[in-house]
Enzyme design. Structure first.
Site, PDB file in Angstrom:
ATOM      1  N   ASP A 170      12.753  -4.903   5.802  1.00 28.85           N
ATOM      2  CA  ASP A 170      12.419  -3.642   5.414  1.00 28.85           C
ATOM      3  C   ASP A 170      13.765  -2.843   5.120  1.00 28.85           C
ATOM      4  OD1 ASP A 170       9.921  -5.162   5.792  1.00 28.85           O
ATOM      5  OD2 ASP A 170       9.055  -3.279   6.803  1.00 28.85           O
ATOM      6  N   LYS A 200       3.063  -1.392   0.590  1.00 34.96           N
ATOM      7  CA  LYS A 200       2.925  -1.112   2.360  1.00 34.96           C
ATOM      8  C   LYS A 200       3.057   0.278   2.686  1.00 34.96           C
ATOM      9  CE  LYS A 200       5.282  -2.417   6.747  1.00 34.96           C
ATOM     10  NZ  LYS A 200       6.189  -3.328   7.139  1.00 34.96           N
ATOM     11  N   LYS A 246       7.482   0.759   0.108  1.00 28.75           N
ATOM     12  CA  LYS A 246       6.758   1.218   1.499  1.00 28.75           C
ATOM     13  C   LYS A 246       7.137   2.595   1.763  1.00 28.75           C
ATOM     14  CE  LYS A 246       7.633   0.142   6.462  1.00 28.75           C
ATOM     15  NZ  LYS A 246       8.344  -0.813   7.483  1.00 28.75           N
TER      16      LYS A 246
HETATM   17  O1  LIG Z   1       6.414   0.548   9.959  1.00 29.84           O
HETATM   18  C1  LIG Z   1       5.558   0.992  10.545  1.00 29.84           C
HETATM   19  C2  LIG Z   1       5.825   2.125  11.229  1.00 29.84           C
HETATM   20  O2  LIG Z   1       6.882   2.361  11.978  1.00 29.84           O
HETATM   21  C3  LIG Z   1       4.476   2.037  12.461  1.00 29.84           C
HETATM   22  O3  LIG Z   1       4.098   3.469  12.660  1.00 29.84           O
HETATM   23  P1  LIG Z   1       3.150   4.005  13.879  1.00 29.84           P
HETATM   24  O4  LIG Z   1       3.646   3.537  15.125  1.00 29.84           O
HETATM   25  O5  LIG Z   1       2.743   5.263  13.402  1.00 29.84           O
HETATM   26  O6  LIG Z   1       1.674   2.924  13.159  1.00 29.84           O
END
Ligand SMILES: O=C[C@H](O)COP(=O)(O)O
Length: 337
Positions: A169, A273, A237
């Site tokens: 990513d 994503k 993403k």
């Molecule tokens: O890529 C994923 C995010 O960093 C997760 O974010 P979150 O902690 O708000 O679910």
């Protein structure tokens, strides 16, 4: 415009063909600036309309399981330790110990230096690969800011891939993008894609994070989505989860519309994503409806759709148990990551 051999295209060739054989900075800029503008009011109305759709009770169990199956269960904290990553993996492998029918998540998403611990904890489930296994996704390229030299970004990527990351990513250089240096961003994505190449010639999948909360306009989100796809993104993403706003329904809808248009143009399926701030099952269901209405239900597989989320799984497990037993369990039922 119709491409000749779209599916077989190598990343850079996607752009060469689309830009009429003229892969120059000027051609790239003309192409991105020539995209039709986004009607912000219309986009937000479409997203609001989709978010009021309800799903049949009979579809609810399927929706909750689909959220789990397509979840990148994430821990991206400065305080992460081998122990927290082992706990994350345990949750990914067995989301609900009281119900063996509970599906597994698609992937765990961690910082690059945590990849060896995730790989070790997954053991044979990592080696299994494909749908029966759980993927290891690593954030890379100086996540979350993207502020580092290209050499450091490539080293970051190669190290994660060598440690066993199945998916990378990466973040784009938002500063370069906002300064209009589209070719710089394009070249970096192409280079990172090449750094995803394993010694056996296969590639780790590349997700390109646009950090839409920093892109200022929907037009920029649309340009950045096209740019990332042209440069070789397997997935696009929304966000790192470290910038607000993170994932939103209108931005996700817009990115899905780009993916739909790319598919119509080339026959190629790019994944999507949304990540950051998605915590409630009811919100996640709105995303599923948006996917189904925009690109179609065929996108609702781990190969083409992921939720990037650290705590969404907990709420889904609560809702799933309510559906199964008719009541919620106590507050200790799910672990908080
Ligand atoms: O890529 C994923 C995010 O960093 C997760 O974010 P979150 O902690 O708000 O679910």
């Amino acid at each position: 415009m119709t491409l000749d051999h779209p599916v077989a295209l190598a990343p850079a060739d996607r752009a060469v063909q689309l830009l009429g054989g003229d892969l120059t900075e000027k051609a790239l800029r003309l192409h991105l600036d020539g995209l039709s503008g986004v009607d912000a009011v219309g986009l937000e109305q479409r997203a609001a309309g989709l978010s009021t759709r309800s799903i049949k009770t009979s579809s609810k169990a399927w929706a909750l399981d689909t959220i789990i199956r397509t979840c990148d269960l994430t821990s991206l904290e400065g305080a992460d330790t081998p122990g927290t990553i082992r706990s994350l993996v345990a949750k990914a492998v067995t989301p609900d110990a009281t119900d063996p029918e509970t599906p597994r998540v698609a992937a765990v998403c961690v910082y690059g230096d945590m990849v060896p611990y995730a790989v070790e904890a997954l053991g044979s489930l990592h080696a299994a690969g494909g749908e029966s296994g759980i993927q290891v996704a690593a954030v890379a390229t100086a996540f979350p800011s993207g502020r580092a030299s290209l050499a450091i970004k490539l080293a970051d990527t190669r190290e994660a891939v060598a440690a066993g990351a199945d998916e990378i990513d990466m973040v784009i250089d938002r500063g370069a993008f906002l300064a209009g240096s589209f070719a710089v961003v394009f070249d970096q994505i192409v280079a990172v894609k090449e750094a995803c190449r394993r010694t056996d010639g296969t590639y780790a999948h590349l997700k390109v994070i646009l950090e839409t909360g920093e892109l200022q306009t929907y037009d920029n989100v649309k340009r950045a989505s096209w740019l990332a796809i042209l440069a070789g993104a397997d997935f696009i993403k929304t966000s790192t989860g470290k910038v607000s706003p993170a994932a939103t329904l209108p931005v996700t809808l817009l990115m899905l519309e780009v993916i739909r248009d790319w598919h119509r143009l080339t026959g190629e399926k790019i994944g999507m994503k949304p990540a950051g701030g998605i915590r409630a099952s009811k919100d996640a269901v709105r995303y599923l409806v948006t996917v189904a209405e925009t690109v179609g239900e065929e996108w609702l597989t781990p190969q083409l759709w992921r939720f990037g989320a650290s705590s969404l799984l907990n709420d889904v497990l609560l809702q799933r148990q309510k559906l199964r037993t008719g009541h919620y369990s106590g507050p200790d039922y799910v672990t908080v990551n």
